[in-house]
Structures are given as structure tokens and as C-alpha cells.
Design an enzyme around this catalytic site. Structure first.
Site, PDB file in Angstrom:
ATOM      1  N   HIS A 152       0.823  -1.220   0.000  1.00  0.00           N
ATOM      2  CA  HIS A 152       0.000   0.000   0.000  1.00  0.00           C
ATOM      3  C   HIS A 152       0.852   1.263   0.000  1.00  0.00           C
ATOM      4  O   HIS A 152       0.360   2.327  -0.361  1.00  0.00           O
ATOM      5  CB  HIS A 152      -1.074  -0.013   1.105  1.00  0.00           C
ATOM      6  CG  HIS A 152      -0.617   0.314   2.493  1.00  0.00           C
ATOM      7  ND1 HIS A 152      -0.344  -0.642   3.439  1.00  0.00           N
ATOM      8  CD2 HIS A 152      -0.424   1.497   3.109  1.00  0.00           C
ATOM      9  CE1 HIS A 152       0.002  -0.066   4.580  1.00  0.00           C
ATOM     10  NE2 HIS A 152      -0.039   1.227   4.399  1.00  0.00           N
ATOM     11  N   ASP A 186       1.293  -7.675   2.341  1.00  0.00           N
ATOM     12  CA  ASP A 186       1.384  -6.238   2.064  1.00  0.00           C
ATOM     13  C   ASP A 186       2.843  -5.784   1.903  1.00  0.00           C
ATOM     14  O   ASP A 186       3.395  -5.115   2.772  1.00  0.00           O
ATOM     15  CB  ASP A 186       0.691  -5.477   3.206  1.00  0.00           C
ATOM     16  CG  ASP A 186       0.335  -4.054   2.806  1.00  0.00           C
ATOM     17  OD1 ASP A 186       0.895  -3.546   1.816  1.00  0.00           O
ATOM     18  OD2 ASP A 186      -0.510  -3.442   3.491  1.00  0.00           O
ATOM     19  N   SER A 232       3.936   2.131   8.561  1.00  0.00           N
ATOM     20  CA  SER A 232       3.741   1.171   7.488  1.00  0.00           C
ATOM     21  C   SER A 232       5.041   0.975   6.742  1.00  0.00           C
ATOM     22  O   SER A 232       5.711   1.947   6.389  1.00  0.00           O
ATOM     23  CB  SER A 232       2.677   1.666   6.516  1.00  0.00           C
ATOM     24  OG  SER A 232       1.431   1.288   6.981  1.00  0.00           O
TER      25      SER A 232
HETATM   26  N1  ARG Z   1      -4.849   0.388   7.689  1.00  0.00           N
HETATM   27  C1  ARG Z   1      -3.561   0.494   7.075  1.00  0.00           C
HETATM   28  C2  ARG Z   1      -3.081   1.942   7.154  1.00  0.00           C
HETATM   29  O1  ARG Z   1      -3.581   2.717   7.870  1.00  0.00           O
HETATM   30  C3  ARG Z   1      -3.573  -0.046   5.679  1.00  0.00           C
HETATM   31  C4  ARG Z   1      -4.312   0.756   4.666  1.00  0.00           C
HETATM   32  C5  ARG Z   1      -4.233   0.210   3.268  1.00  0.00           C
HETATM   33  N2  ARG Z   1      -5.140  -0.905   3.048  1.00  0.00           N
HETATM   34  C6  ARG Z   1      -6.451  -0.789   2.701  1.00  0.00           C
HETATM   35  N3  ARG Z   1      -7.165  -1.868   2.597  1.00  0.00           N
HETATM   36  N4  ARG Z   1      -7.029   0.362   2.485  1.00  0.00           N
HETATM   37  O2  ARG Z   1      -2.566   2.606   6.342  1.00  0.00           O
HETATM   38  N1  GLU Z   2      -1.279   1.285   7.681  1.00  0.00           N
HETATM   39  C1  GLU Z   2      -0.661   2.323   8.473  1.00  0.00           C
HETATM   40  C2  GLU Z   2       0.294   3.161   7.637  1.00  0.00           C
HETATM   41  O1  GLU Z   2       0.097   3.335   6.464  1.00  0.00           O
HETATM   42  C3  GLU Z   2      -0.038   1.713   9.664  1.00  0.00           C
HETATM   43  C4  GLU Z   2      -1.097   1.284  10.572  1.00  0.00           C
HETATM   44  C5  GLU Z   2      -1.151   2.097  11.812  1.00  0.00           C
HETATM   45  O2  GLU Z   2      -1.769   3.166  11.839  1.00  0.00           O
HETATM   46  O3  GLU Z   2      -0.529   1.620  12.790  1.00  0.00           O
HETATM   47  O4  GLU Z   2       1.229   3.744   8.148  1.00  0.00           O
END
Ligand code: ARG
Ligand code: GLU
Length: 710
Positions: free
Chosen positions: A84, A220, A645
Site C-alpha cells: 500500500h 502487504d 507502514s
Molecule cells: N490500515 C492500514 C493503514 O492505515 C492499511 C491501509 C491500506 N489498506 C487498505 N485496505 N485500504 O494505512
Molecule cells: N497502515 C498504516 C500506515 O500506512 C499503519 C497502521 C497504523 O496506523 O498503525 O502507516
């Protein structure tokens, strides 16, 4: 007997609390927390983790394009981050013929690696505490205005005294609500190339359904490489060669178990551990529910539209993901904070703080009233802060035509000025390009439905005197005019208008209903909301600084850590499952079998490629398994947040054991309050990453580049 039970329970709590550790620690202050990490199992010296004299782990960790984190895994500049985080780059290189999002991409040799000149990675060369130097010349008598001036002056002088180059920057940033300042010497590299990416059916497996959720089965990750000229930072050039890093992370394929030491090294974005009870209550009860509600209404329009039509699905995929990511996190956050009684806990802490302040007259004068003042300020000024949040939701996340139409302001209202400066053509070309890319992903009917949902909601939530005059009465009529008549929302009409634009067109466009509407929303914000908000925010900043100063002065033995601010941090913990609710226990890892269990071709989030299914059937897992299982993800108790991330999860020996990419839903509250029982970060197991590269992607040459520890 009693004594034994007491001892036993003491042992149990000690054992338990020793597992997860709150805090995101500044690497250069490693002596503060190194012995704690050793107690938890770390085998490395402080010098091996952070050093400015010798190579250390720090030299293998980079900030990826200003937002995510990445780590170097070979002596040829090979770099891992999340799928991502690389998503944009993968998408930019994708087309209908070469759909890398759908099919994945693997460069078979270095010459096939794809240039991404828009990307940059940032290394940290040094982090230096400069607090004393920044405060030099300030005394107890210095007025606040004078104080701010002195600080600014000292910062500029210190920054300009550093040696810089085109790629090396020296910047001073405030920490701990401006109670501390650190100099950050960083170096950017700009020739970054895409080396590999799994298909979305691996890299985004589980999609939004599984986002923020454990158990998780997402691969990921994506692979890039840094190029340089003579190992120096340089703009993209075909002739550049792979960067040779000062350190690259060895990769551990050893078996893992619960309780193993973990360290996450990366660039967490922002946290707010010091919010007062009043602010937290305002967030939990007022601000977040309203923002969640606004987004819920948008998603309720977007999702069925995406399901009904393929083009809309593609057009809105990334917007929907963006809206849903924060929406889902916020629901988790306020749920967790409520379940934990966070407001009560804060209030108890505030009592303790005030009691402490009462112990000395100097403290009492400085700190005793600050909490009351903060809570009172929130009660008064929260009105403006709330209207600002709602404006952000409406203007930046709501109906898209508003922001888009606002983009015409300069051409229409500054036409004469642009003409004297000879800049009309440039502005028109910018708008033509902007318009083309806007309509590529725009569905007027969907936007109109969002407008019809969000506008009355916006009017309900925001106090009338902070809204555009008469909006609650006129929005339906406005909407009809906008979607029927605005030339800005007519792809052909605006093209032809722009192609022969004149002073007369500018005059005429002042009456465009979409532009008029956008201006009234924006100007109302600037005139009625923002001044009130800025006055509130300035007072809050000052009070927060005093409040945190009080913590540092009165509670020096408390393990104080500075809130995340997108600078390099270390957080440590252990591989650990969790038990967020009574009667429920999460294991600390998932396996490839779980991918097959979730597989559902009727749901886009859980589709697989046929190649994946074949490999699974053959059980061709190479030597990446543990007791016959191929692990996919695992959880650990590291205190992480957005920006982490792509961060490496590093084991006790300094080897890479996984790539961080998310947190569990129950633990998203850790941005405000950390709870060791439930706060878990989620990582993709490095052995799964290698399996995908080696067996699925048939790119074993990449694995051969790495230093694998078995
Ligand atoms: N929750 C993670 C973050 O905050 C991953 C986001 C990307 N994945 C998704 N299914 N939208 O960035
Ligand atoms: N998916 C998050 C990011 O893009 C990390 C998840 C979190 O917030 O800990 O940094």
C-alpha cells in the site's frame, strides 16, 4: 499460602506488563531504553542500533516518499516497504496491457526495473538534542512574544551553521509540545526503481473488509531499489548504479515463537497522548462521531454505485479506500477508548498531576491551573475546532466538485493580474490537465448523491452562524443549478471555454453556480471559522506546552516519550497474541491455510489468482515453513501508528523478521492511550514475503541478493 498467592500474582502482573511497552523512542537517546530492551531479550549493543560513527541499524531504515517507512535488505540497495506504500508507483506504471496492480510485476534483471522519478527516500544521518541551544537567551522574565522570536532566531542560526548539500538537509523540529528540540540531519536519494510487486490478490488480500482487523492474511509488501551516481545521491539517470548502503538488514528465516523480542524502527506520523480529559471527551463524544457519520453517508452512496458498475468501481476504488481507512480506524478508536474508560483514566491522572503540583509553591503557580484551563478552553473554543473538522470533511472529503470548482478561483478572479504577468496560458493549461484527470475518475450522479446526503448533514452539525448564509434553506436549489448548469462540471463545455478564454469568460464564470458555491463554503470558513480556530489553537498550544513541561519537571521518573512527529523512532515489544475481549483469544500468527479459508470469488476483497491456488495445491512452500506451516502475518506488542507502514520488525539479533503494515482494530486507540492488553501491531512474515518473491514471482535472484539467516 496467602503469601505465595500474593507473590504469584505479583509475578504474573510483572511478567504480563513486561511484554508490551508504551512509547516511540528517539534513537539517539538509546541509552534511556537500551537496558530495558536487553531485559526483554535484545542481543545488540546500543552502538549497533544507533551510531553516528559506525554503521548501525539506523543506516538500513529509510522514510519512503515522506510518508511510509522502508528498509534496505541487500548490499545493492534493494528495499522493502508495503504494497500500500508502493501502490501509487505500481499504479502509475500500470496500464490495461500491463496491469501490474492486477497481475503483479517482477523485474527479471536490473535493466527491467522501472524508474519512479517522483519517489524519494530519506536516510537519517544524525539526530541531535539542541534544546539548550534553542532556548539560549530565554529567562523566566522573557515575554511569550519575545520568547518565540528568540527561538526562531536560534533555530535559523543553528540550521544555517550546518553543512548542507543539494541532498543533505539540516532541520530542527520541536518535540514534546515544544519543550525539546532536535536537529535532524537527513539525506535524500531520488533515483528509486520499482523491482517487484505481488498482485493485489496477495498484496491487498482482504481489502477493506480486513483492513485494521486481525486475523489478517495480507501480503502487504513491494520491492524497490535505490540507485546512485558513485554512491552519491543523484537524479534519475539510466547510467546510475545500485546504491551500496552502510548497512542492510539480514533476514531471519528462523522459527518464531510468542515472547520473542521485537523492535520496530521507522517513522511514525503523529500521536496525541497528552490530550486533556476535556479534549478526549470532545473527540469521543462529538468530533469523531460526526466525522464518522459524514463518511458513513459518503460510503453508503459510493459502495452500491461501485458494485453496480465496473467503471465506477475502478473510478472510485482509491477514493473509497481513503475515506474508509480513517472511517474504520476512528470507529475502532472511540470504541476502544470507551471500553477502556479512557476519560475516567485521564481524569484520575489529572488529579495526580494537580496533587503533585500542589506540593511546591513554584509548581503550584505554574502548573496547578493548566488542566482546568485546558478543559475550559476546549469547552469554549471547541465550537470553532468542531466547525473546522466539519469543513475539512465537507470540503476536502465530501462532494468532489467543490474542491475542483475552487481550483478555478485564480483564473476567474485574478484574470487581469495573470494577464499582466503573462501567466494566463500556464494557468489554463494547468486547468485543462486538472479537468481531464478529474473527469477520468468522476461520476456526476454519484457526486450529486453525495452532495444531497452530506450538505443537510453539514448544516445540521455546524452552528448556523458558522455556515454560509442561508445554506440550510438554499442547498437543494443550489444543487440543482450546480449539477445542471455548471460549465466546470461539463467535460466538453469546460474544454471549449478554456480553449478560448478571455476577460469576458472570466466575468461570465463568476456566475458559475459550482464556483459560486465553492467560494461561499471556503470564504465562510476563512472569515467565520478560521480566525476563531487560530485564536483557540494558539492558546491551546501555549497551555499544552506548560502542561507537558509540568510532566517533565514533576515526574522525571515516569517513562516520558515524545509524541510521534514523523521523525525516526524505535518501539519495542514481543511477538504476542491478544485477548481484547472476555472469552476471546487471538493467536499471534496466521498461515496460508487461512488465505484459502477466506477465499471467495464473489467478493473482490477475497479473490485469488489461479497461480496462487496451484502453488497452494502443490504445497510448494520451499524451506519457508515452520512445523509445516507457511506463516503469513503475525502480531506483536509494538506501539506503532500511521507512518510505521513498511517499518521493519527486527528480532533480538538485528535481523528482519517481518514488515509492519497495520494495527488491530481494538488497538487503534493507542494514538491517544496505550493499553498493553490489547495494543498489537500487524506485520507480514518475512518468510511469506520471500516465498511470494521466490516461488510465486519466480524471482529467486532477488532472494539470492539478500543475506538469509536460517
Ligand atoms: N490500515 C492500514 C493503514 O492505515 C492499511 C491501509 C491500506 N489498506 C487498505 N485496505 N485500504 O494505512
Ligand atoms: N497502515 C498504516 C500506515 O500506512 C499503519 C497502521 C497504523 O496506523 O498503525 O502507516
Amino acid at each position: 499460602m496467602k503469601k505465595i498467592t500474593a507473590l504469584l500474582s505479583l509475578f504474573l502482573t510483572l511478567n504480563f506488563t513486561a511484554f508490551s511497552v508504551e512509547g516511540m523512542w528517539i534513537p539517539s537517546l538509546i541509552d534511556m531504553f537500551h537496558s530495558d530492551m536487553k531485559t526483554m531479550g535484545l542481543k545488540l549493543s546500543a552502538e549497533q542500533i544507533y551510531s553516528t560513527n559506525n554503521s548501525s541499524l539506523k543506516d538500513a531504515i529509510i522514510q519512503f516518499n515522506g510518508g511510509c517507512t522502508g528498509e534496505i535488505v541487500s548490499d545493492q540497495g534493494l528495499l522493502l516497504t508495503n504494497h500500500h506504500c508502493g501502490f501509487d508507483a505500481i499504479q502509475k506504471h500500470s496500464s490495461l496491457e500491463n496491469d501490474y496492480l492486477k497481475n503483479g510485476f517482477w523485474a527479471k534483471s536490473k535493466s527491467e526495473e522501472l524508474a519512479c522519478p517522483w519517489l524519494r527516500v530519506t536516510f537519517v544521518k544524525e539526530i541531535r538534542d539542541v534544546t539548550e541551544l534553542v532556548f539560549k537567551g530565554i529567562t523566566a522574565e522573557t515575554s511569550p512574544a519575545e520568547r518565540a522570536k528568540i527561538i526562531q532566531k536560534n533555530i535559523s542560526a543553528l540550521e544555517s551553521a550546518e553543512e548542507k548539500t543539494a541532498s543533505i538537509t539540516a532541520k530542527i523540529k520541536p518535540f514534546n509540545l515544544e519543550n525539546q528540540y532536535f536537529m535532524l540531519i537527513t539525506e535524500d536519494y531520488n533515483d528509486i526503481r520499482l523491482v517487484g510487486a505481488p498482485p493485489s490478490a496477495i498484496g491487498k488480500y482482504g481489502g477493506d473488509t480486513d483492513n485494521w482487523v486481525w486475523p489478517r492474511h495480507t501480503g502487504d509488501f513491494s520491492v524497490f531499489r535505490i540507485y546512485a551516481n558513485n554512491n552519491e545521491s543523484a537524479a534519475y539517470d539510466k547510467a546510475n548504479t545500485p546504491y551500496k548502503p552502510a548497512h542492510s538488514l539480514p533476514i531471519s528465516c528462523k522459527p518464531k515463537k510468542e515472547g520473542d523480542f521485537t523492535m520496530v524502527y521507522g517513522f511514525p506520523g503523529s500521536t496525541d497522548q497528552h490530550y486533556s480529559s476535556g479534549k478526549l471527551q470532545w473527540i469521543i463524544e462529538k468530533e469523531r462521531p460526526a466525522r464518522i457519520d459524514m463518511r458513513q453517508h459518503s460510503l453508503d452512496v459510493i459502495k452500491p454505485a461501485m458494485n453496480a458498475d465496473d467503471l465506477t468501481r475502478i473510478q472510485y476504488a482509491s477514493k473509497q479506500a481513503r475515506i474508509a481507512n480513517a472511517w474504520k480506524k476512528w470507529i475502532g478508536q472511540i470504541g476502544g477508548l470507551k471500553e477502556l474508560g479512557a476519560i475516567e483514566k485521564k481524569k484520575e491522572w489529572e488529579e495526580e498531576y494537580m496533587a503533585k503540583a500542589g506540593e511546591q509553591s513554584e509548581w503550584k503557580a505554574k502548573y496547578y491551573n493548566v488542566i482546568g484551563d485546558l478543559n475550559e478552553l476546549q469547552a469554549q473554543g471547541g465550537k470553532f475546532e468542531f466547525a473546522r473538522s466539519m469543513f475539512i470533511e465537507y470540503f476536502y472529503v465530501g462532494p468532489e466538485f467543490i474542491r475542483h470548482a475552487f481550483g478555478y478561483y485564480n483564473l476567474v478572479y485574478n484574470y487581469e493580474k495573470l494577464e499582466t504577468e503573462g501567466k494566463v496560458e500556464e494557468e489554463i493549461n494547468k486547468l485543462i490537465k486538472g479537468s481531464e484527470s478529474f473527469f477520468k475518475n468522476y461520476n456526476k450522479a454519484v457526486d450529486q448523491a453525495i452532495y444531497n446526503e452530506l450538505t443537510p448533514l453539514y448544516c445540521d452539525y455546524v452552528e448556523t452562524d458558522l455556515l454560509p448564509l442561508g445554506l440550510a434553506e438554499s442547498w437543494e436549489r443550489d444543487g440543482e443549478a450546480i449539477f445542471e448548469k455548471s460549465v466546470i462540471l461539463d467535460p466538453e463545455g469546460i474544454k471549449s471555454t478554456l480553449s478560448k478564454f478571455s476577460a469576458k469568460s472570466a466575468k461570465k464564470m463568476k456566475n458559475d453556480p459550482a464556483l459560486k458555491f465553492a467560494l461561499s463554503v471556503y470564504q465562510t470558513f476563512v472569515n467565520k471559522v478560521n480566525s476563531g480556530y487560530q485564536a483557540f489553537a494558539a492558546k491551546e498550544e501555549k497551555l499544552m506546552q506548560t502542561y507537558v513541561e509540568g510532566i517533565l519537571v514533576m515526574f522525571p521518573d515516569k517513562k516520558n516519550w515524545a509524541d510521534a512527529n514523523s521523525t525516526m523512532r524505535i518501539t519495542y515489544g514481543k511477538i504476542e497474541g491478544s485477548s481484547p475481549y472476555d472469552g476471546m483469544k487471538y493467536t499471534h500468527y496466521t498461515t496460508i491455510d487461512g488465505i484459502m479459508q477466506k477465499h471467495d470469488e464473489s467478493n473482490p476483497d477475497f479473490q485469488l489468482t489461479s497461480r496462487f491456488e496451484e502453488l497452494y495445491k502443490k504445497k510448494d512452500f520451499g524451506d519457508y515453513t515452520q512445523d509445516g506451516d507457511l506463516w503469513v502475518c503475525f502480531t506483536a506488542s509494538n506501539h506503532t501508528t500511521g507512518g510505521n507502514s513498511g517499518s521493519p520488525v527486527i528480532d533480538a539479533e538485528g535481523n528482519l523478521s517481518g514488515i509492519n503494515f497495520d494495527r488491530s482494530w481494538e488497538s487503534t486507540m493507542s494514538d491517544f492511550m496505550f493499553d498493553s492488553r490489547r495494543c498489537r501491531n500487524i506485520a507480514v512474515d518475512i518468510r511469506y514475503v520471500l516465498w511470494v518473491i521466490d516461488k510465486y514471482g519466480e524471482a529467486p535472484h532477488l532472494v539470492e541478493e539478500m543475506n538469509i539467516i536460517k
